[in-house]
Design an enzyme around this catalytic site. Structure first.
Site, PDB file in Angstrom:
ATOM      1  N   ASN A   1      11.187   5.155  -1.240  1.00  0.00           N
ATOM      2  CA  ASN A   1      10.687   3.841  -0.821  1.00  0.00           C
ATOM      3  C   ASN A   1      11.714   3.052  -0.020  1.00  0.00           C
ATOM      4  OD1 ASN A   1       8.505   4.666  -2.235  1.00  0.00           O
ATOM      5  ND2 ASN A   1       8.833   3.325  -3.992  1.00  0.00           N
TER       6      ASN A   1
ATOM      7  N   PRO B   1       0.817  -1.210   0.000  1.00  0.00           N
ATOM      8  CA  PRO B   1       0.000   0.000   0.000  1.00  0.00           C
ATOM      9  C   PRO B   1       0.853   1.264   0.000  1.00  0.00           C
ATOM     10  CG  PRO B   1      -0.181  -1.183   2.113  1.00  0.00           C
ATOM     11  CD  PRO B   1       0.683  -2.001   1.236  1.00  0.00           C
ATOM     12  N   ASP B   2       0.336   2.340  -0.608  1.00  0.00           N
ATOM     13  CA  ASP B   2       1.055   3.613  -0.482  1.00  0.00           C
ATOM     14  C   ASP B   2       0.607   4.285   0.815  1.00  0.00           C
ATOM     15  OD1 ASP B   2      -1.372   4.826  -1.026  1.00  0.00           O
ATOM     16  OD2 ASP B   2      -0.798   5.666  -2.960  1.00  0.00           O
ATOM     17  N   PHE B   3       0.931   5.546   1.004  1.00  0.00           N
ATOM     18  CA  PHE B   3       0.618   6.194   2.280  1.00  0.00           C
ATOM     19  C   PHE B   3      -0.671   6.990   2.233  1.00  0.00           C
ATOM     20  CE2 PHE B   3       5.116   5.385   2.176  1.00  0.00           C
ATOM     21  CZ  PHE B   3       5.333   4.848   3.431  1.00  0.00           C
ATOM     22  N   ARG B   4      -0.881   7.729   1.113  1.00  0.00           N
ATOM     23  CA  ARG B   4      -1.936   8.751   1.147  1.00  0.00           C
ATOM     24  C   ARG B   4      -3.103   8.517   0.196  1.00  0.00           C
ATOM     25  NH1 ARG B   4       2.927  10.767   2.086  1.00  0.00           N
ATOM     26  NH2 ARG B   4       3.208  11.761   4.105  1.00  0.00           N
TER      27      ARG B   4
ATOM     28  N   HIS C   1      14.804   8.155   2.102  1.00  0.00           N
ATOM     29  CA  HIS C   1      14.220   7.883   3.425  1.00  0.00           C
ATOM     30  C   HIS C   1      14.800   6.600   4.028  1.00  0.00           C
ATOM     31  CE1 HIS C   1      10.569  10.639   2.384  1.00  0.00           C
ATOM     32  NE2 HIS C   1      11.682  11.300   2.584  1.00  0.00           N
TER      33      HIS C   1
ATOM     34  N   ASP D   1      11.271  -0.376   0.265  1.00  0.00           N
ATOM     35  CA  ASP D   1      11.012  -1.791  -0.044  1.00  0.00           C
ATOM     36  C   ASP D   1      12.146  -2.469  -0.805  1.00  0.00           C
ATOM     37  OD1 ASP D   1      10.659  -0.800  -2.676  1.00  0.00           O
ATOM     38  OD2 ASP D   1       8.501  -0.586  -2.389  1.00  0.00           O
TER      39      ASP D   1
HETATM   40  P1  OAD Z   1       2.098   8.839  -1.080  1.00  0.00           P
HETATM   41  O1  OAD Z   1       1.181   7.774  -0.623  1.00  0.00           O
HETATM   42  O2  OAD Z   1       2.063  10.130  -0.369  1.00  0.00           O
HETATM   43  O3  OAD Z   1       1.832   9.138  -2.626  1.00  0.00           O
HETATM   44  C1  OAD Z   1       1.708   8.121  -3.585  1.00  0.00           C
HETATM   45  C2  OAD Z   1       1.336   8.749  -4.915  1.00  0.00           C
HETATM   46  O4  OAD Z   1       1.340   7.731  -5.890  1.00  0.00           O
HETATM   47  C3  OAD Z   1      -0.050   9.395  -4.928  1.00  0.00           C
HETATM   48  O5  OAD Z   1       0.004  10.599  -5.652  1.00  0.00           O
HETATM   49  C4  OAD Z   1      -0.911   8.345  -5.626  1.00  0.00           C
HETATM   50  O6  OAD Z   1      -1.975   8.928  -6.349  1.00  0.00           O
HETATM   51  C5  OAD Z   1       0.095   7.748  -6.589  1.00  0.00           C
HETATM   52  N1  OAD Z   1      -0.172   6.351  -6.969  1.00  0.00           N
HETATM   53  C6  OAD Z   1      -0.583   5.323  -6.194  1.00  0.00           C
HETATM   54  N2  OAD Z   1      -0.655   4.180  -6.902  1.00  0.00           N
HETATM   55  C7  OAD Z   1      -0.281   4.495  -8.177  1.00  0.00           C
HETATM   56  C8  OAD Z   1      -0.149   3.758  -9.399  1.00  0.00           C
HETATM   57  N3  OAD Z   1      -0.393   2.456  -9.463  1.00  0.00           N
HETATM   58  N4  OAD Z   1       0.252   4.436 -10.489  1.00  0.00           N
HETATM   59  C9  OAD Z   1       0.519   5.751 -10.463  1.00  0.00           C
HETATM   60  N5  OAD Z   1       0.426   6.504  -9.348  1.00  0.00           N
HETATM   61  C10 OAD Z   1       0.036   5.880  -8.215  1.00  0.00           C
HETATM   62  O7  OAD Z   1       3.556   8.203  -1.097  1.00  0.00           O
HETATM   63  P2  OAD Z   1       4.960   8.969  -1.143  1.00  0.00           P
HETATM   64  O8  OAD Z   1       4.884  10.182  -1.995  1.00  0.00           O
HETATM   65  O9  OAD Z   1       5.984   7.957  -1.463  1.00  0.00           O
HETATM   66  O10 OAD Z   1       7.947   8.864   4.544  1.00  0.00           O
HETATM   67  O11 OAD Z   1       5.126   9.404   0.376  1.00  0.00           O
HETATM   68  C11 OAD Z   1       6.280  10.079   0.767  1.00  0.00           C
HETATM   69  C12 OAD Z   1       6.675   9.714   2.173  1.00  0.00           C
HETATM   70  O12 OAD Z   1       5.538   9.829   3.040  1.00  0.00           O
HETATM   71  C13 OAD Z   1       7.100   8.281   2.382  1.00  0.00           C
HETATM   72  O13 OAD Z   1       8.442   8.033   2.011  1.00  0.00           O
HETATM   73  C14 OAD Z   1       6.921   8.106   3.865  1.00  0.00           C
HETATM   74  C15 OAD Z   1       5.573   8.761   4.025  1.00  0.00           C
HETATM   75  O14 OAD Z   1       5.308   9.298   5.266  1.00  0.00           O
HETATM   76  C16 OAD Z   1       8.412   8.455   5.726  1.00  0.00           C
HETATM   77  O15 OAD Z   1       7.988   7.466   6.276  1.00  0.00           O
HETATM   78  C17 OAD Z   1       9.478   9.325   6.304  1.00  0.00           C
END
Ligand code: OAD
Length: 385
Positions: free
Chosen positions: A127, A53-56, A146, A129
């Site tokens: 990332n 899963p992503d974060f946001r 990170h 991972d």
């Molecule tokens: P986010 O979850 O903030 O953002 C992920 C982005 O990827 C969003 O804009 C989604 O719309 C997009 N997305 C998701 N799935 C996708 C797909 N299959 N194809 C294209 N786009 C997709 O994640 P990060 O930006 O990585 O930090 O978050 C940054 C940091 O916030 C992380 O490194 C972590 C977190 O808190 C720490 O833990 C210090």
């Protein structure tokens, strides 16, 4: 008269470097100019199709799901002050996310292909991972902004902790403690938590975006500083490609910005088609399949990306919820401490005076001179979020 004004409008919107704002024009630029200095910037979105899963993201993101639990705030799992008092939620998550369980996506393989073609200057990833390495990108081409699970140490005396023992502890869902004779500090992977400094390699390489001939930003919301500011240090005439579900940061605001809004695996396939690299990309990705040699092995029908993500996020939230129940008492104490300290000092993410990951507030965007001392605040772009 009418012609004159339309010509000037055309000129004002015409790209400086590309012949058009399209992925085909970017491919032509790479090939005709033999572009070798490509900088790639990535985030959690490039791993969602692997089932992480992503974060946001609103439904499948980690933070939206953790928000339902009894954490003081969702990001607390990655907050160093919270970890000191209650490391269990992080270790529950680490058990799930520990490298080795997931296969790289075709987007990771695309970055690896850029390297194989001698065109990758550097990959900046947020990332943890390690899927870029698994896809074949060598360590010296990656800036893990990170941090990563590759090494770990005591958070008090900084003594390194052996990797094999760490793996064992994480598998057993146990919390490792310092191996020093007198220290009993908590051990944490060298992942950057909120409240911690970014690795030295980030600072050593942060001038590279300004030297890039092409920048590709993929799968990140560009909300966490100082990473989020990297695309603004790219030269004005250098093309920037965004491959993401949504528009983020200032991407799209420049004449040579190209946006591929949608799934990043689809985006890189389109990019590879335009470059004539599609077969090589698919071959490279196929080589990352752990079952590639087991021709006769039974393979369950593949789950959809949504099914994998839903399952993973449900498991993660359930596990962390169970951990939190066990540590409810400790949690109460932390909440009281956090509330007490909140009345005394501003929250960590709004403090622009330290070089630690933080969400972009107006003050953190315009107070980045501590991170990029060579730039004046007025050179930093305002986020369009
Ligand atoms: P986010 O979850 O903030 O953002 C992920 C982005 O990827 C969003 O804009 C989604 O719309 C997009 N997305 C998701 N799935 C996708 C797909 N299959 N194809 C294209 N786009 C997709 O994640 P990060 O930006 O990585 O930090 O978050 C940054 C940091 O916030 C992380 O490194 C972590 C977190 O808190 C720490 O833990 C210090």
């Amino acid at each position: 008269m009418g012609n004159e004004s339309s010509t000037s409008v055309d000129e004002a919107t015409r790209p400086i470097t590309l012949y058009a704002r399209s992925i085909e024009a970017v491919a032509q630029y790479i090939q005709e100019k033999d572009i070798k200095n490509i900088v790639v910037m990535t985030g959690a979105g490039i791993s969602t199709s692997a089932g992480i899963p992503d974060f946001r993201s609103p439904d499948t993101g980690l933070y939206a799901n953790l928000a339902r639990l009894k954490l003081p705030y969702a990001e607390a799992v990655f907050d160093i002050s919270y970890f000191r008092n209650n490391p269990y939620p992080f270790y529950t998550l680490a058990h799930e996310l520990y490298p080795g369980k997931y296969r790289p996506t075709v987007t990771h393989s695309f970055i690896s292909l850029l390297h194989k073609k001698g065109r990758l200057l550097k990959l900046f990833t947020q990332n943890i991972d390690c899927l870029e390495r698994e896809a074949g990108v060598p360590g010296d081409k990656i800036v893990e902004a990170h941090g990563s699970f590759a090494t770990q140490r005591c958070i008090e005396c900084k003594t390194e902790f052996p990797g094999d023992r760490m793996k064992e502890m994480i598998q057993k869902k146990e919390v490792p403690r310092c191996i020093g004779k007198t220290c009993t500090g908590l051990v944490k992977p060298d992942i950057v938590f909120f409240g911690e400094a970014l690795p030295e390699s980030f600072h050593r390489n942060r001038s590279l975006p300004a030297k890039a001939e092409l920048v590709i930003v993929m799968g990140t919301s560009l909300t966490v500083q100082p990473f989020a500011s990297l695309p603004s240090f790219v030269r004005e005439e250098t093309p920037r490609v965004l491959i993401n579900l949504e528009r983020v940061g200032s991407l799209g605001s420049r004449l040579d910005d190209v946006l591929l809004l949608g799934d990043c695996d689809e985006g890189v396939r389109k990019f590879a088609d335009a470059l004539g690299w599609r077969d090589e990309l698919e071959e490279l990705w196929a080589s990352t399949n752990p079952n590639k040699n087991k021709k006769d092995a039974y393979e369950a029908p593949p789950k959809t990306r949504q099914e994998r993500l839903d399952e993973e996020i449900e498991k993660l939230t359930k596990d962390i919820d169970a951990t939190l129940k066990v540590t409810a008492e400790a949690n109460e104490r932390i909440r009281a401490e956090l509330e007490k300290s909140a009345t005394q000092k501003p929250p960590p993410s709004s403090n622009p005076s330290t070089d630690t990951p933080s969400a972009p507030t107006t003050s953190s965007y315009f107070g980045l001179s501590h991170v990029y001392p060579h730039l004046k605040a007025d050179k930093l772009e305002k986020p369009s979020l």
